[in-house]
Enzyme design. Structure first.
Site, short mmCIF file in Angstrom:
data_model
loop_
_atom_site.label_atom_id
_atom_site.label_comp_id
_atom_site.label_asym_id
_atom_site.label_seq_id
_atom_site.Cartn_x
_atom_site.Cartn_y
_atom_site.Cartn_z
CB VAL A 112 104.34 57.88 21.82
CG1 VAL A 112 104.85 58.58 23.06
CG2 VAL A 112 103.85 58.89 20.80
CG ASP A 113 109.61 54.70 22.10
OD1 ASP A 113 108.99 53.63 22.20
OD2 ASP A 113 110.27 55.02 21.10
CB CYS A 114 108.95 59.63 26.14
SG CYS A 114 109.05 60.87 27.45
CE LYS A 146 113.57 55.92 28.62
NZ LYS A 146 114.84 56.51 28.12
CD GLN A 333 112.37 57.54 19.48
OE1 GLN A 333 113.35 58.20 19.82
NE2 GLN A 333 112.36 56.22 19.47
#
Length: 391
Positions: A112-114, A146, A333
């Site tokens: 996961v980026d956010c 993020k 993501q």
């Protein structure tokens, strides 16, 4: 199969033609997607496209409500997003819910980026910060994630919520906060609410402040807290015929005057919109107990007008489309972390996000694992600071 299902971001109104391009709802999105293109996506995935007059199974009830109240084509506009057509991987669409182990949490964070966090019951309870949340947020920031904080509570504006975050010692910016008060104002702006019309507010200063930032005229709100009706023989309550929308948010001072005024505007002013910030049954006003949520206020107006509202908060698509566009990420993501199954987790599942439920708020483990529950996050854990296990 679940992966073939069109999500809310891909749904189209029953009256749209195959060549018609529908406008995007989100302020941050200027793209339009032809209906034919959406139908092509469906057939590319191996499913026969539905006839244009057949609503998606998930949105059938909402579509029926729209038709019952006489909405014109485009009343529920398509929300286009560059990431909207990405289907979640098979492991995200399973009906099984797993209690997260340390390895599960490591795997989640690596993918996961956010993260999108609900606030009440996840970050805080009432006015009390949940222990370990500040350290968790700092750790995720150091990892380059993020972060966005989404709340259905409309009593504060983004500026007002920023004050609460900072008071609790959390390092947050106003741009990372999405409140339903902001969503209501953004929605009106996105549908080009006429400058010669007014909004009647049932709710608190949060809605007023967000409308002011967009230059939208409004009346009502806290100024009507002490209004009373003297029911003399032959009395009729006058109302402003220039009101073009009624926004109903959480109002701890709701009274009969506000209910009647909103009812008159919706029933008697041609084209007057009925907008709800959310339909939450309960909320956390203190950390001692649950309190009646905005669903109670909206229910009063639904009952008197026999109209269904346009809902702009969770689990509807509006805020998610804005966040996905702003972050520039695919939806697979992004992970939604919340304490409610019917709003937070449904919000994530409908939007194609990864989802994790925390048990620090409304939902108990017993309710989550009950056979009657049909909403299943991919993971669940006791509280957000459990993520610190991965350090």
């Amino acid at each position: 199969p679940t992966s073939l299902r069109l999500r809310r971001s891909e749904r189209v109104g029953p009256a749209a033609s195959k060549s018609e391009a529908l406008p995007a709802m989100s302020l941050a999105l200027g793209t339009t997607v032809p209906r034919a293109q959406l139908l092509n996506r469906c057939t590319e995935r191996g499913a026969a496209p539905r006839p244009s007059n057949t609503p998606c199974r998930q949105s059938a009830a909402h579509g029926q409500a729209l038709r019952q109240r006489g909405c014109q084509p485009g009343a529920r506009q398509l929300i286009a997003c560059s990431a909207a057509v990405v289907s979640p991987p098979p492991e995200m669409t399973s009906g099984a819910t797993k209690k997260a182990t340390t390895e599960d949490l490591k795997d989640l964070v690596s993918k996961v980026d956010c993260f999108i966090f609900d606030c009440d019951g996840v970050v805080w309870r009432g006015d009390s910060l949940i222990e370990g949340v500040a350290e968790t947020i700092d750790m995720l920031r150091q990892m380059g994630k993020k972060l966005y904080f989404v709340t259905n509570n409309s009593t504060k504006s983004r500026k007002g919520y920023l004050g609460k975050f900072l008071k609790l010692g959390l390092n947050i910016t106003a741009e990372e906060i999405y409140s339903s008060s902001y969503a209501a104002a953004a929605y009106l702006d996105s549908v080009k609410f006429p400058s010669d019309k007014k909004v009647y507010i049932i709710g608190d200063v949060g809605i007023q402040e967000e409308l002011d930032l967009l230059g939208i005229n409004h009346i009502g709100g806290p100024s009507d807290n002490d209004q009373k009706i003297d029911l003399k023989p032959g009395f009729a309550l006058p109302h402003d015929e220039s009101v073009g929308a009624v926004v109903v948010g959480h109002d701890r001072n709701i009274n009969y005057y506000k209910i009647q005024y909103a009812t008159l505007c919706i029933r008697e002013n041609p084209g007057c919109q009925f907008i709800a910030t959310n339909l939450d049954a309960v909320t956390h006003l203190t950390d001692a107990q649950e309190w009646a949520g905005n669903g109670a206020m909206v229910g009063a107006i639904k009952g008197s007008t026999q109209r269904e509202p346009t809902v702009v908060g969770k689990p509807e698509e509006f805020m998610l489309a804005n966040i996905a566009a702003k972050s520039g990420l695919r939806r697979d993501q992004i992970c939604m972390v919340g304490d409610r199954l019917d709003t937070d987790i449904q919000f994530g599942l409908d939007g194609g996000l990864m989802t994790m439920l925390v048990l620090s708020g409304v939902t108990s483990e017993e309710e989550l694992l009950s056979p009657e529950n049909k909403t299943h996050p991919q993971l669940y854990t006791s509280q957000l600071p459990d993520l610190l296990q991965i350090k």
